[in-house]
Design an enzyme around this catalytic site. Structure first.
Site, PDB file in Angstrom:
ATOM      1  N   ASP A   1       0.736  -1.235   0.010  1.00 24.78           N
ATOM      2  CA  ASP A   1      -0.195  -0.014  -0.095  1.00 24.78           C
ATOM      3  C   ASP A   1       0.822   1.013   0.075  1.00 24.78           C
ATOM      4  OD1 ASP A   1       0.798  -0.519   2.657  1.00 24.78           O
ATOM      5  OD2 ASP A   1      -0.791   0.619   3.429  1.00 24.78           O
TER       6      ASP A   1
ATOM      7  N   GLU B   1       0.506  -1.367   5.606  1.00 25.63           N
ATOM      8  CA  GLU B   1       1.596  -0.986   6.783  1.00 25.63           C
ATOM      9  C   GLU B   1       1.375   0.457   6.983  1.00 25.63           C
ATOM     10  OE1 GLU B   1       5.231   0.674   7.704  1.00 25.63           O
ATOM     11  OE2 GLU B   1       4.246   1.192   5.806  1.00 25.63           O
TER      12      GLU B   1
END
Length: 374
Positions: free
Chosen positions: A79, A139
């Site tokens: 991400d 994350e």
């Protein structure tokens, strides 16, 4: 290893030119599909998709899925922090020395460096190691939906290498501050601010008391800091506000100091400053501080030896931002971070990847894996 920068960049472009911000499941799924295909094409890898709920899929890729332990766990995240539409506005570009684009160094190039290191790792080395590559989808929001999975895998591992970007000066990361994020919701009672303010209970006034109390908990010298970074509340200047909220970021080097902060916040939540105001404190994210253990220090020495063999100077930094290395280090597993190529400007339009650093960092990762196999 025969390395072609043009081929590398051609593989990097599709990973950059798509929106994959945290919780954007279609984009995360697309990254997962692209990455899984690379390991499928290599052959010899067992690929498992992991359901991380609202965050989207994670990937767990092993060469020896039935091994009793994992010699080396490699971690990266899929991400970014950027909103929908960013990839169309800022697709990947290069200027001969750097590549630019959303997530180019944080951390699509790190994911790709792992692939390149494993593609040309000699079979004899690979066969001596039980390897596991984990790619999580969240994350950037604290690995809220993937931390249990990562921790479960990490408990089987002897070493953890995180391929976040090396710092701008080339330093690898030996330590990271811990972090926690809290949301605080205040509920009061609305009233007309002119006619009968005494009948109201101001949620914003209670929030103001909390801001002062939170600021008083900061200890800059020890590195324990609290920041009220977002506040909301109220529906109009002529209404005593019934609702308010705040989001607080906490950073720390000392895990025990953080525990004291958490205890103090929990106590504050049970003792409103204003009668009639309710408080709900929610910890939305938490990563313990990453502090080098003796095992980590031994791993650092091994990296330095590999750097010497490659004529690549190795430097170390302790940094304020957190990563999944915080999680694995807190489990007592020797963990190092910053093993991706050099980059900087993370989370901004200035984010860049140093092109000259890509091949040497792939070679460093390969050499380290070889030494660990020995």
């Amino acid at each position: 290893m025969t390395f072609s920068l043009n081929d590398y960049l051609a593989e990097l472009v599709p990973l950059i030119n798509l929106d994959c911000g945290s919780l954007h499941k279609p984009g995360i799924a697309q990254v997962a599909e692209l990455m899984a295909a690379k390991y499928q094409a290599m052959g010899g890898w067992h690929i498992k998709q992991v359901d991380c709920g609202v965050a989207g899929p994670g990937l767990e890729i092993r060469n020896q899925p039935d091994a009793a332990h994992i010699d080396v766990m490699l971690i990266g995240h899929m991400d970014t922090v950027f909103p929908l539409g960013t990839a169309a506005v800022r697709p990947m570009t290069t200027d001969g020395e750097r590549a630019y684009g959303p997530g180019v160094s944080d951390m699509k190039s790190g994911l790709l460096n792992i692939v390149y290191a494993l593609r040309t790792l000699p079979p004899a080395v690979r066969d001596r190691l039980s390897l596991c590559v984990c790619m999580n989808p969240d994350e950037e929001i604290g690995s809220l939906h993937s931390s249990d999975w990562l921790a479960g895998v990490a408990r089987e591992a002897r070493h953890v290498l995180v391929a976040e970007a090396a710092r701008a000066d080339g330093s690898l990361v030996k330590a990271r501050k811990g972090m926690a994020r809290y949301r605080i919701d205040f509920s009061g009672k609305a009233a007309h601010a002119g006619n009968e303010p005494e009948k109201g209970r101001s949620a914003i006034s209670e929030l103001g008391h909390w801001i002062l109390a939170i600021n008083a908990l900061t200890d800059v010298k020890s590195g324990t800091t609290l920041n009220v970074g977002l506040v909301q509340g109220g529906n109009g200047a002529n209404i005593v506000p019934a609702e308010a909220s705040a989001v607080v970021d906490v950073r720390f080097w000392d895990n025990q100091a953080y525990q004291r902060i958490d205890d103090q916040l929990q106590t504050l939540s049970t003792r409103p400053h204003l009668e009639g105001v309710g408080i709900r404190l929610t910890r939305e994210a938490h990563k313990p501080a990453m502090v080098p253990s003796e095992g980590t220090k031994a791993l650092m020495r091994l990296v330095e030896e590999c750097g010497d063999e490659l004529d690549l100077p190795i430097r170390w930094q302790a940094v304020g931002g957190g990563s999944d290395a915080n999680l694995t280090a807190s489990l007592g597993i020797p963990t190092l971070d910053g093993l991706g190529p050099i980059g900087a400007g993370f989370h901004s339009e200035e984010e860049y990847l140093d092109l000259a650093s890509i091949e040497p960092r792939i070679a460093l990762l390969q050499r380290l894996l070889t030494r660990l196999a020995d």
